[in-house]
Design a protein around this motif. Structure first.
Motif, PDB file in Angstrom:
ATOM      1  N   CYS A   1       0.833  -1.194   0.000  1.00  0.00           N
ATOM      2  CA  CYS A   1       0.000   0.000   0.000  1.00  0.00           C
ATOM      3  C   CYS A   1       0.875   1.254   0.000  1.00  0.00           C
ATOM      4  N   VAL A   2       0.632   2.152  -0.962  1.00  0.00           N
ATOM      5  CA  VAL A   2       1.407   3.388  -1.047  1.00  0.00           C
ATOM      6  C   VAL A   2       0.982   4.400   0.013  1.00  0.00           C
ATOM      7  N   HIS A   3      -0.171   4.177   0.632  1.00  0.00           N
ATOM      8  CA  HIS A   3      -0.649   5.103   1.661  1.00  0.00           C
ATOM      9  C   HIS A   3      -0.057   4.799   3.031  1.00  0.00           C
ATOM     10  N   CYS A   4      -0.250   3.581   3.500  1.00  0.00           N
ATOM     11  CA  CYS A   4       0.177   3.269   4.868  1.00  0.00           C
ATOM     12  C   CYS A   4       1.449   2.431   4.932  1.00  0.00           C
ATOM     13  N   GLY A   5       1.737   1.665   3.881  1.00  0.00           N
ATOM     14  CA  GLY A   5       2.919   0.809   3.875  1.00  0.00           C
ATOM     15  C   GLY A   5       2.849  -0.338   4.867  1.00  0.00           C
ATOM     16  N   GLN A   6       1.676  -0.595   5.418  1.00  0.00           N
ATOM     17  CA  GLN A   6       1.524  -1.594   6.474  1.00  0.00           C
ATOM     18  C   GLN A   6       1.013  -2.954   5.997  1.00  0.00           C
ATOM     19  N   ASP A   7       0.515  -3.021   4.761  1.00  0.00           N
ATOM     20  CA  ASP A   7      -0.062  -4.276   4.285  1.00  0.00           C
ATOM     21  C   ASP A   7       0.018  -4.313   2.759  1.00  0.00           C
ATOM     22  N   TRP A   8      -0.307  -5.476   2.215  1.00  0.00           N
ATOM     23  CA  TRP A   8      -0.340  -5.667   0.772  1.00  0.00           C
ATOM     24  C   TRP A   8      -1.740  -5.339   0.266  1.00  0.00           C
ATOM     25  N   VAL A   9      -1.809  -4.788  -0.939  1.00  0.00           N
ATOM     26  CA  VAL A   9      -3.091  -4.536  -1.594  1.00  0.00           C
ATOM     27  C   VAL A   9      -3.650  -5.880  -2.050  1.00  0.00           C
ATOM     28  N   ARG A  10      -4.945  -6.075  -1.828  1.00  0.00           N
ATOM     29  CA  ARG A  10      -5.588  -7.350  -2.180  1.00  0.00           C
ATOM     30  C   ARG A  10      -6.811  -7.104  -3.050  1.00  0.00           C
TER      31      ARG A  10
ATOM     32  N   MET B   1      -7.872  -3.224  -2.577  1.00  0.00           N
ATOM     33  CA  MET B   1      -7.900  -2.459  -1.346  1.00  0.00           C
ATOM     34  C   MET B   1      -6.818  -2.932  -0.386  1.00  0.00           C
ATOM     35  N   CYS B   2      -6.315  -1.991   0.395  1.00  0.00           N
ATOM     36  CA  CYS B   2      -5.424  -2.321   1.500  1.00  0.00           C
ATOM     37  C   CYS B   2      -6.299  -2.622   2.710  1.00  0.00           C
ATOM     38  N   PRO B   3      -6.229  -3.812   3.279  1.00  0.00           N
ATOM     39  CA  PRO B   3      -7.067  -4.146   4.429  1.00  0.00           C
ATOM     40  C   PRO B   3      -6.696  -3.388   5.702  1.00  0.00           C
ATOM     41  N   GLU B   4      -5.514  -2.809   5.724  1.00  0.00           N
ATOM     42  CA  GLU B   4      -5.074  -2.073   6.914  1.00  0.00           C
ATOM     43  C   GLU B   4      -5.698  -0.679   6.979  1.00  0.00           C
ATOM     44  N   CYS B   5      -5.577   0.098   5.902  1.00  0.00           N
ATOM     45  CA  CYS B   5      -6.068   1.487   5.926  1.00  0.00           C
ATOM     46  C   CYS B   5      -7.313   1.702   5.077  1.00  0.00           C
ATOM     47  N   GLU B   6      -7.752   0.668   4.362  1.00  0.00           N
ATOM     48  CA  GLU B   6      -8.955   0.690   3.532  1.00  0.00           C
ATOM     49  C   GLU B   6      -8.861   1.650   2.353  1.00  0.00           C
ATOM     50  N   SER B   7      -7.625   1.961   1.910  1.00  0.00           N
ATOM     51  CA  SER B   7      -7.444   2.695   0.657  1.00  0.00           C
ATOM     52  C   SER B   7      -7.890   1.778  -0.468  1.00  0.00           C
ATOM     53  N   LEU B   8      -8.528   2.350  -1.476  1.00  0.00           N
ATOM     54  CA  LEU B   8      -9.173   1.532  -2.497  1.00  0.00           C
ATOM     55  C   LEU B   8      -8.846   2.026  -3.896  1.00  0.00           C
ATOM     56  N   TRP B   9      -8.599   1.096  -4.811  1.00  0.00           N
ATOM     57  CA  TRP B   9      -8.351   1.371  -6.217  1.00  0.00           C
ATOM     58  C   TRP B   9      -9.359   0.595  -7.041  1.00  0.00           C
ATOM     59  N   LEU B  10      -9.906   1.236  -8.051  1.00  0.00           N
ATOM     60  CA  LEU B  10     -10.780   0.533  -8.987  1.00  0.00           C
ATOM     61  C   LEU B  10      -9.928  -0.381  -9.850  1.00  0.00           C
ATOM     62  N   GLU B  11     -10.557  -1.352 -10.456  1.00  0.00           N
ATOM     63  CA  GLU B  11      -9.834  -2.398 -11.175  1.00  0.00           C
ATOM     64  C   GLU B  11      -8.884  -1.859 -12.255  1.00  0.00           C
ATOM     65  N   GLU B  12      -9.257  -0.774 -12.913  1.00  0.00           N
ATOM     66  CA  GLU B  12      -8.447  -0.247 -14.008  1.00  0.00           C
ATOM     67  C   GLU B  12      -7.354   0.725 -13.552  1.00  0.00           C
TER      68      GLU B  12
ATOM     69  N   HIS C   1       0.172   1.458  -7.983  1.00  0.00           N
ATOM     70  CA  HIS C   1       1.367   2.163  -7.526  1.00  0.00           C
ATOM     71  C   HIS C   1       1.109   3.663  -7.380  1.00  0.00           C
ATOM     72  N   ASP C   2      -0.049   4.116  -7.850  1.00  0.00           N
ATOM     73  CA  ASP C   2      -0.418   5.531  -7.777  1.00  0.00           C
ATOM     74  C   ASP C   2      -1.232   5.799  -6.522  1.00  0.00           C
ATOM     75  N   GLU C   3      -1.194   7.045  -6.064  1.00  0.00           N
ATOM     76  CA  GLU C   3      -2.014   7.462  -4.928  1.00  0.00           C
ATOM     77  C   GLU C   3      -3.497   7.327  -5.285  1.00  0.00           C
ATOM     78  N   THR C   4      -4.323   7.174  -4.276  1.00  0.00           N
ATOM     79  CA  THR C   4      -5.772   7.155  -4.464  1.00  0.00           C
ATOM     80  C   THR C   4      -6.410   7.996  -3.371  1.00  0.00           C
ATOM     81  N   ASP C   5      -7.526   8.603  -3.694  1.00  0.00           N
ATOM     82  CA  ASP C   5      -8.281   9.386  -2.717  1.00  0.00           C
ATOM     83  C   ASP C   5      -9.541   8.646  -2.301  1.00  0.00           C
TER      84      ASP C   5
END
Length: 74
Positions: free
Chosen positions: A6-15, A28-39, A43-47
């Protein structure tokens, strides 16, 4: 696929996850719940975060509305 930290928290892998209601796949990163759509590039930031994506208004129910996808993760 390679594992992506995860580029946001660095604490877990994106799944890879799926919404139970629509079947929409997302990452999504299960640690901080940052989320990316499939496309989107993981490696980029997400809001976007799980609570905003689901619009449930109840963060306690958010994890009940999704499931971990079988198959390759990033």
């Amino acid at each position: 696929m390679e594992k992506v930290q995860c580029v946001h928290c660095g604490q877990d892998w994106v799944r890879r996850y799926r919404r139970k209601d629509s079947g929409q796949v997302f990452f999504m990163c299960p640690e901080c719940e940052s989320l990316w759509l499939e496309e989107e590039d993981l490696h980029d930031e997400t809001d976007l975060y799980l609570s905003e994506f689901l619009l449930t208004g109840d963060s306690a129910k958010d994890w009940e509305a999704i499931e971990l996808c079988a198959g390759p993760t990033p």
